[in-house]
Design an enzyme around this catalytic site. Structure first.
Site, PDB file in Angstrom:
ATOM      1  N   ARG A 114       4.589  28.067  -9.307  1.00 54.96           N
ATOM      2  CA  ARG A 114       3.649  28.646  -8.354  1.00 54.96           C
ATOM      3  C   ARG A 114       2.187  28.653  -8.796  1.00 54.96           C
ATOM      4  O   ARG A 114       1.339  29.145  -8.069  1.00 54.96           O
ATOM      5  CB  ARG A 114       4.059  30.060  -7.936  1.00 54.96           C
ATOM      6  CG  ARG A 114       5.455  30.101  -7.367  1.00 54.96           C
ATOM      7  CD  ARG A 114       5.811  31.340  -6.653  1.00 54.96           C
ATOM      8  NE  ARG A 114       5.615  32.559  -7.404  1.00 54.96           N
ATOM      9  CZ  ARG A 114       5.785  33.758  -6.897  1.00 54.96           C
ATOM     10  NH1 ARG A 114       6.172  33.892  -5.645  1.00 54.96           N
ATOM     11  NH2 ARG A 114       5.599  34.836  -7.617  1.00 54.96           N
ATOM     12  N   ASP A 115       1.873  28.089  -9.966  1.00 56.76           N
ATOM     13  CA  ASP A 115       0.464  28.002 -10.366  1.00 56.76           C
ATOM     14  C   ASP A 115       0.210  26.750 -11.192  1.00 56.76           C
ATOM     15  O   ASP A 115      -0.470  26.791 -12.217  1.00 56.76           O
ATOM     16  CB  ASP A 115       0.031  29.259 -11.129  1.00 56.76           C
ATOM     17  CG  ASP A 115      -1.489  29.432 -11.139  1.00 56.76           C
ATOM     18  OD1 ASP A 115      -2.162  28.863 -10.254  1.00 56.76           O
ATOM     19  OD2 ASP A 115      -1.997  30.138 -12.025  1.00 56.76           O
ATOM     20  N   LEU A 116       0.759  25.648 -10.724  1.00 56.24           N
ATOM     21  CA  LEU A 116       0.525  24.379 -11.414  1.00 56.24           C
ATOM     22  C   LEU A 116      -0.887  23.899 -11.112  1.00 56.24           C
ATOM     23  O   LEU A 116      -1.288  23.795  -9.951  1.00 56.24           O
ATOM     24  CB  LEU A 116       1.549  23.331 -10.972  1.00 56.24           C
ATOM     25  CG  LEU A 116       2.967  23.613 -11.447  1.00 56.24           C
ATOM     26  CD1 LEU A 116       3.963  22.745 -10.703  1.00 56.24           C
ATOM     27  CD2 LEU A 116       3.077  23.410 -12.951  1.00 56.24           C
ATOM     28  N   ASN A 120      -3.205  24.644 -16.602  1.00 57.91           N
ATOM     29  CA  ASN A 120      -1.896  25.121 -17.064  1.00 57.91           C
ATOM     30  C   ASN A 120      -1.020  23.992 -17.585  1.00 57.91           C
ATOM     31  O   ASN A 120       0.195  24.147 -17.703  1.00 57.91           O
ATOM     32  CB  ASN A 120      -1.180  25.879 -15.949  1.00 57.91           C
ATOM     33  CG  ASN A 120      -1.746  27.267 -15.756  1.00 57.91           C
ATOM     34  OD1 ASN A 120      -2.427  27.802 -16.616  1.00 57.91           O
ATOM     35  ND2 ASN A 120      -1.471  27.860 -14.609  1.00 57.91           N
ATOM     36  N   THR A 156      -3.318  29.287  -7.265  1.00 56.58           N
ATOM     37  CA  THR A 156      -4.720  28.872  -7.215  1.00 56.58           C
ATOM     38  C   THR A 156      -4.908  28.077  -5.931  1.00 56.58           C
ATOM     39  O   THR A 156      -4.250  27.050  -5.733  1.00 56.58           O
ATOM     40  CB  THR A 156      -5.069  28.024  -8.454  1.00 56.58           C
ATOM     41  OG1 THR A 156      -4.782  28.800  -9.629  1.00 56.58           O
ATOM     42  CG2 THR A 156      -6.530  27.615  -8.449  1.00 56.58           C
TER      43      THR A 156
END
Length: 182
Positions: A114-116, A120, A156
């Protein structure tokens, strides 16, 4: 300052340290959730969470991660050849294959990141062909059996799929994020 009988350089070669504030109950719960989800993950393209500890007196959570000294994918994209890691189309393709391999592993466990985003994704080291590894499972979620989406709008926005914005994010949303990175 040496730690566990190691010089600073030796310690950095083994592990990286991540510090998170846990000054309110919600932060503490988020930290514990991330540790619980991340610790059992063992894959070439996922940074290993080796140890964690919570210092309640100073309101800090510490994570000891396997070392990743090659820098962020973001820096590699932004700085190109001048970053010390000459980049070719083949290098980019191999980096994305590393990401896809990590996602295949995560998704088989029904975990969505959920935040690739490029920040990261870290290179293991500065060597040519160094594997790209996924970090930061702070907002990752394990989907229960029979449930394919999450109602939470997190991540993001530049890398977020339209489904996430509608509260229907899931495995395809992680794939959307990889597409944005590509």
């Amino acid at each position: 300052m040496p730690h566990l009988g190691l010089s600073d350089d030796e310690a950095r070669a083994i592990a990286s340290y991540l510090l998170k504030d846990v000054d309110v109950e919600e932060d503490l719960e988020d930290f514990e959730h991330e540790v619980k989800l991340w610790t059992p993950l063992k894959h070439r393209s996922i940074v290993a969470l080796l140890h964690s500890v919570i210092d309640k007196q100073n309101k800090r959570g510490y994570m000891v991660l396997s070392a990743c000294t090659g820098g962020e994918l973001f820096d590699w994209i932004a700085n190109g050849v001048g970053s010390g890691r000459p980049g070719t189309e083949c290098d980019a393709a191999m980096a994305i294959l590393d990401c896809l391999s990590a996602l295949q592993y995560l998704h088989a466990k029904r975990i969505i990141h959920r935040d690739l985003k490029p920040e990261n994704l870290l290179f293991k080291d500065k060597d040519a062909g160094s594997p790209l590894q996924v970090i930061d499972f702070g907002i990752a979620e394990e989907l229960p059996k029979g449930v394919d989406t999450s109602p939470n709008v997190v991540g993001t926005t530049s890398y977020m799929s339209p489904e996430v914005l509608e509260g229907k994010g899931g495995i395809p949303s992680d794939m959307w994020s990889i597409g944005c990175i590509v």
